[in-house]
Write a protein that holds these residues in place. Structure first.
Motif, short mmCIF file in Angstrom:
data_model
loop_
_atom_site.label_atom_id
_atom_site.label_comp_id
_atom_site.label_asym_id
_atom_site.label_seq_id
_atom_site.Cartn_x
_atom_site.Cartn_y
_atom_site.Cartn_z
N HIS A 163 0.91 -0.66 -0.11
CA HIS A 163 -0.01 -0.25 -0.28
C HIS A 163 0.54 1.10 -0.40
N ILE A 164 0.64 2.40 -1.03
CA ILE A 164 0.90 3.24 -0.65
C ILE A 164 0.70 4.72 0.82
N LYS A 165 1.06 5.36 1.10
CA LYS A 165 0.48 6.55 2.38
C LYS A 165 1.03 7.65 1.37
N LEU A 166 -0.19 8.56 2.19
CA LEU A 166 -0.74 9.58 1.99
C LEU A 166 0.44 10.96 2.65
N THR A 167 1.54 10.18 3.40
CA THR A 167 3.01 10.75 3.95
C THR A 167 4.34 10.69 3.11
N ASP A 168 3.99 9.87 2.68
CA ASP A 168 5.39 9.70 1.23
C ASP A 168 4.69 10.69 0.43
N SER A 169 6.59 10.23 0.39
CA SER A 169 7.24 12.08 -0.68
C SER A 169 6.86 12.35 -1.51
N TYR A 170 6.11 11.31 -2.22
CA TYR A 170 5.99 12.21 -3.55
C TYR A 170 4.51 12.46 -3.42
N ILE A 171 3.75 12.75 -2.21
CA ILE A 171 2.21 13.16 -2.29
C ILE A 171 2.45 14.54 -0.97
N ASP A 172 2.31 15.54 -1.97
CA ASP A 172 1.81 16.78 -1.01
C ASP A 172 0.57 16.51 -0.01
N VAL A 216 -4.77 18.28 1.54
CA VAL A 216 -6.02 17.84 2.80
C VAL A 216 -6.77 19.69 3.03
N HIS A 217 -5.96 21.15 1.75
CA HIS A 217 -6.37 22.16 1.59
C HIS A 217 -7.85 22.20 0.54
N LEU A 218 -7.26 20.64 -0.59
CA LEU A 218 -7.74 20.45 -1.75
C LEU A 218 -9.41 19.89 -1.44
N ILE A 219 -9.07 19.19 -0.10
CA ILE A 219 -10.63 18.74 0.23
C ILE A 219 -10.77 19.57 0.85
N ASN A 220 -11.05 19.86 1.84
CA ASN A 220 -11.19 20.78 2.53
C ASN A 220 -11.55 22.14 2.20
N ASP A 221 -10.97 22.53 1.11
CA ASP A 221 -11.81 23.57 0.53
C ASP A 221 -13.55 23.42 -0.97
N SER A 222 -13.08 21.87 -1.24
CA SER A 222 -14.18 21.18 -2.15
C SER A 222 -15.41 20.88 -0.92
N PHE A 223 -15.11 20.26 -0.43
CA PHE A 223 -16.25 19.78 1.12
C PHE A 223 -16.68 21.54 1.53
N ALA A 232 -5.40 2.62 -2.26
CA ALA A 232 -5.11 1.49 -3.95
C ALA A 232 -4.39 2.49 -4.68
N GLY A 233 -4.61 4.11 -5.26
CA GLY A 233 -3.71 5.16 -5.92
C GLY A 233 -4.66 6.15 -5.19
N VAL A 234 -3.60 7.28 -6.02
CA VAL A 234 -4.07 8.82 -6.07
C VAL A 234 -3.98 9.53 -7.37
N ILE A 235 -4.93 10.37 -7.34
CA ILE A 235 -4.64 11.56 -8.92
C ILE A 235 -4.85 12.38 -8.53
N ILE A 236 -4.11 13.45 -8.98
CA ILE A 236 -3.94 14.41 -8.74
C ILE A 236 -3.60 15.36 -10.37
N ALA A 237 -4.43 16.39 -10.22
CA ALA A 237 -5.55 17.39 -11.95
C ALA A 237 -4.44 18.48 -11.42
N GLY A 238 -3.48 19.00 -12.16
CA GLY A 238 -2.58 19.86 -12.19
C GLY A 238 -1.67 19.77 -11.52
N GLU A 239 -1.50 21.64 -10.25
CA GLU A 239 -1.64 21.89 -8.55
C GLU A 239 -1.88 22.03 -7.83
N TYR A 240 -2.38 20.53 -8.17
CA TYR A 240 -3.99 20.07 -6.47
C TYR A 240 -4.23 21.36 -6.30
N GLU A 241 -5.52 20.82 -8.17
CA GLU A 241 -6.72 21.65 -8.80
C GLU A 241 -7.75 20.74 -8.46
#
Length: 740
Positions: free
Chosen positions: A566-575, A580-587, A605-614
């Motif tokens: 499993h990958i983790k959200l604390t991995d270096s390649y994920i900001d 978290v700001h994206l989730i808070n702003d959207s919801f 299972a995985g993470v999908i990121i569009a642009g600069e976390y838009e």
């Protein structure tokens, strides 16, 4: 003495005015008696006749005005019905108004001219007459001033910013008058909605080919046809402008950055800007003039579009070495403030960009940052295939002619009819050549794709491109029967007007094919039949890059064998902070990060990121209740692919295709076999989810609605989906696990 002369002239003028008034009054009261003798009527009789004549004229004027108002109402009704058929939402209408509302003019700064200040504050004399215009500084103000560094007043010359679209019409000689008039009507409607067009006429003339002596007359004639089509509406005018494009000589071609040399440029900007400021559409044929010899030469329409793009976007092309860089910068800034090049529109009989990944055969939305290279490779495969087939056919014909030993006349016939070179014993078989391609469609599609990429790379991210057929662009100008388009049974839209109002494609690119075209009772269940009713239109933007962790191109997403995979959200390649700001702003809520990481870090299972976390999506593998999570084949077979978070920044919601890009990547690349998610029953996004899911289910005694994209789902899978959606607890900082 001077004052006496002035008084005498004034009194003479007054006396002359009185004489004229008396003569005019005498003519008004003059009348004819019933016996035909001339005489003078009484004041009461002349007033009655005058009132009667005035009443007749007034009735006539009212009749003409009423007729004009009826005609104007008919035109406006037709126009607004065409606009309303675009079905713009309230959000789209608000965004359109914000884009096309002129900016408020900044207040003029107070003048710093001391002479003007002294003239404005000149005290009045005792008789109430200001004599400052006769005496004092008036003679100084009126005289020319010689300044070493004169102030450039460029702000007063800018005026309102013009919104412009570059329109390229290919092969207008193949279009009938009805279609061309429909295109002219649509361009006129775009102008009424605030988007002026600069039309480039493409008659398929290639400069490198054998010179055609009629090329200029053909280009001019087709440009005049387009001008007449726009003028026929009587609302917006058009003008032929054929002398604004210059062609660099080979020895003086400048280089635009690190790309290929620039071949064309705009020589006379004002010849194009003057009609635009007056609301007139310039129509430019594909011809240019060499800078040295001033000879008219045919040019590629794409080169003309690129030259106009650089000019309208305020980009530097070639400057004089002695020119002041500061002056160049100010001039370019002024040009950018004058014009906003919002989009490029390509009207091609072939339509939008084809693709082999969709049943309808065309890209609906092209994210150029992400999909340009795949789309280009897809087109090149078609070119290579057609080229190989043509090469084999040509080789067969050559061998057939050689083996039979046919005479030269018949060989020349074969060469003329089939396009094969005459065989000779010394020459081998020709190499595959794109010129032998029997179907040249992909060549034009490649040109359009490259042109859109080049234009959008020079414009702001808000600019867009639209590629469609002239028939679709003309559907507002032709009486076409009702036909379904988009979702359900919506009336067919004009893609140009719809795109202006919404800045979106005609329908979402993430919609399943079953939700497009006409309804099933009318068309049946055959996807190919449904695809035949889809408009071949492509909407493109510079877009953004889509990043997927882990990359499904390297290995498909499958249930892991152990927790270590499993990958983790604390991995270096994920900001994580930006996610978290994206989730808070959207919801519109605050995520409890600690509890959330505790729940998902072993299940991601995985993470999908569009642009600069838009935008983004976070997906997990969930184990249904009662199933042991031990990594066994039985456990892995029951794991549920679950969409845990789907978020888009509020500023990017409803525009830019962010949500479509993320959703398409999820269902096409990550989980092509299906995924499940849940949403609040009162969520306004549920309509969007309903259109993209294969099934929904209202979870009883909860505030959730379950959605899935799985095809041919069995009973056990459905029960696992329902159990997972019921069992997941929210992780919000407000602690509201029970929904309203």
């Amino acid at each position: 003495m001077i004052l006496q002369n002035i008084a005498w002239k004034k009194s003479k003028g007054v006396a002359g005015h009185n004489v004229q008034c008396w003569a005019k009054r005498r003519r008004h009261i003059e009348a004819f008696h019933e016996d035909g003798k001339r005489g003078f009527a009484t004041e009461r009789l002349s007033a009655s006749q005058l009132r009667e004549e005035m009443a007749k004229e007034h009735v006539k004027d009212l009749s003409n005005k009423q007729k004009a108002r009826q005609e104007a109402r008919a035109v406006d009704k037709d126009f607004f019905m065409s606009v309303l058929n675009s079905s713009a939402t309230k959000r789209d209408a608000k965004a359109y108004i914000q884009r096309f509302t002129p900016a408020k003019e900044s207040p003029k700064p107070p003048t710093t001219n001391p002479a003007a200040t002294e003239q404005r504050t000149q005290p009045s004399q005792g008789n109430g007459v200001n004599l400052g215009g006769f005496y004092g500084p008036a003679s100084v103000v009126g005289s020319p001033q010689f300044l070493q560094h004169p102030h450039k007043q460029t702000s007063s010359l800018v005026g309102p910013r013009l919104h412009v679209a570059l329109v390229k019409i290919r092969a207008p000689q193949t279009l009938d008058d009805d279609t061309l008039n429909g295109v002219g009507r649509t361009l006129s409607q775009l102008a009424r909605l605030g988007l002026l067009s600069v039309v480039v006429v493409d008659c398929n003339r290639v400069p490198e080919s054998t010179p055609d002596p009629t090329w200029r007359s053909v280009a001019t004639a087709q440009a005049n046809r387009i001008v007449a089509a726009i003028d026929s509406e009587g609302v917006t005018e058009a003008r032929l402008v054929d002398n604004v494009i210059g062609v660099y000589e080979d020895s003086e071609k400048p280089r635009y950055g690190a790309h290929t040399p620039v071949t064309t440029h705009v020589t006379l900007r004002e010849l194009m800007m003057t009609p635009l400021r007056r609301g007139v559409i310039p129509v430019i044929p594909s011809l240019g003039y060499t800078d040295i010899t001033q000879t008219a030469v045919p040019i590629l329409a794409s080169d003309a579009v690129l030259a106009l793009t650089r000019e309208l976007a305020g980009l530097p092309t070639q400057t004089c070495p002695d020119e002041n860089p500061e002056e160049v910068r100010e001039r370019l800034q002024t040009r950018r403030a004058q014009v906003s090049l919002d989009r490029i529109i390509i009207l091609d009989p072939l339509g939008g960009i084809p693709t082999s990944n969709r049943p309808n055969g065309y890209h609906v939305f092209l994210n150029m940052e992400q999909e340009f290279e795949p789309a280009k490779k897809d087109l090149l495969k078609g070119v290579e295939k057609n080229t190989a087939e043509a090469s084999l056919q040509g080789q067969f014909k050559q061998n057939h002619v050689s083996d039979l030993g046919l005479s030269n006349p018949f060989s020349r016939f074969v060469e003329t009819e089939f396009g094969c070179p005459k065989p000779t014993p010394q020459t081998a078989a020709p190499e595959p050549d794109a010129t032998m391609t029997p179907k040249p469609e992909n060549k034009y599609h490649l040109q359009n794709l490259e042109l859109v990429r080049s234009v959008l790379s020079m414009l702001p991210p808000s600019s867009s491109a639209l590629l469609t057929t002239p028939d679709e662009a003309a559907n507002a100008g032709k009486k076409t029967p009702f036909r379904a388009g988009g979702v359900g049974t919506r009336r067919h839209r004009n893609p140009l007007i719809h795109n202006l109002l919404t800045d979106k494609p005609g329908f979402s690119s993430s919609l399943p094919m079953g939700r497009l075209g006409q309804t099933k009772p009318m068309m049946g269940d055959d996807p190919s039949t449904l695809a035949a009713s889809i408009t071949p239109t492509t909407f493109a933007k510079h877009g953004m890059h889509i990043t997927i962790f882990p990359d499904p191109k390297l290995a498909p997403w499958e249930p892991p064998l152990s927790e270590k995979q499993h990958i983790k959200l604390t991995d270096s390649y994920i900001d994580l902070p930006r996610l978290v700001h994206l989730i808070n702003d959207s919801f519109g809520r605050t995520l409890d990060v600690k509890e959330y990481l505790k729940r998902v870090n072993g299940r991601i299972a995985g993470v999908i990121i569009a642009g600069e976390y838009e935008g983004g999506a976070l997906l997990t593998w969930e184990t249904p209740p009662g199933v042991p999570d031990d990594g066994s084949p039985e456990s892995r077979a029951r794991m549920v692919p679950y969409l845990d978070k789907f978020a888009v920044l509020k500023k990017s919601q409803g525009s830019g295709g962010v949500a479509d890009a993320v959703f398409t990547a999820m269902v096409r690349d990550c989980f092509p076999n299906g995924v499940v998610w849940r949403s609040r029953s009162t969520n306004v996004v549920n309509k969007w989810y309903f259109e993209r899911s294969r099934g929904t289910w209202q979870l009883t005694n909860t505030g959730w609605t379950m959605f899935w994209t799985t095809r041919d789902m069995d009973k056990q899978t459905f029960l696992d989906y329902e159990a997972v959606c019921r069992g997941i607890e929210p992780s919000w900082a407000d602690g509201k696990s029970i929904l309203d």
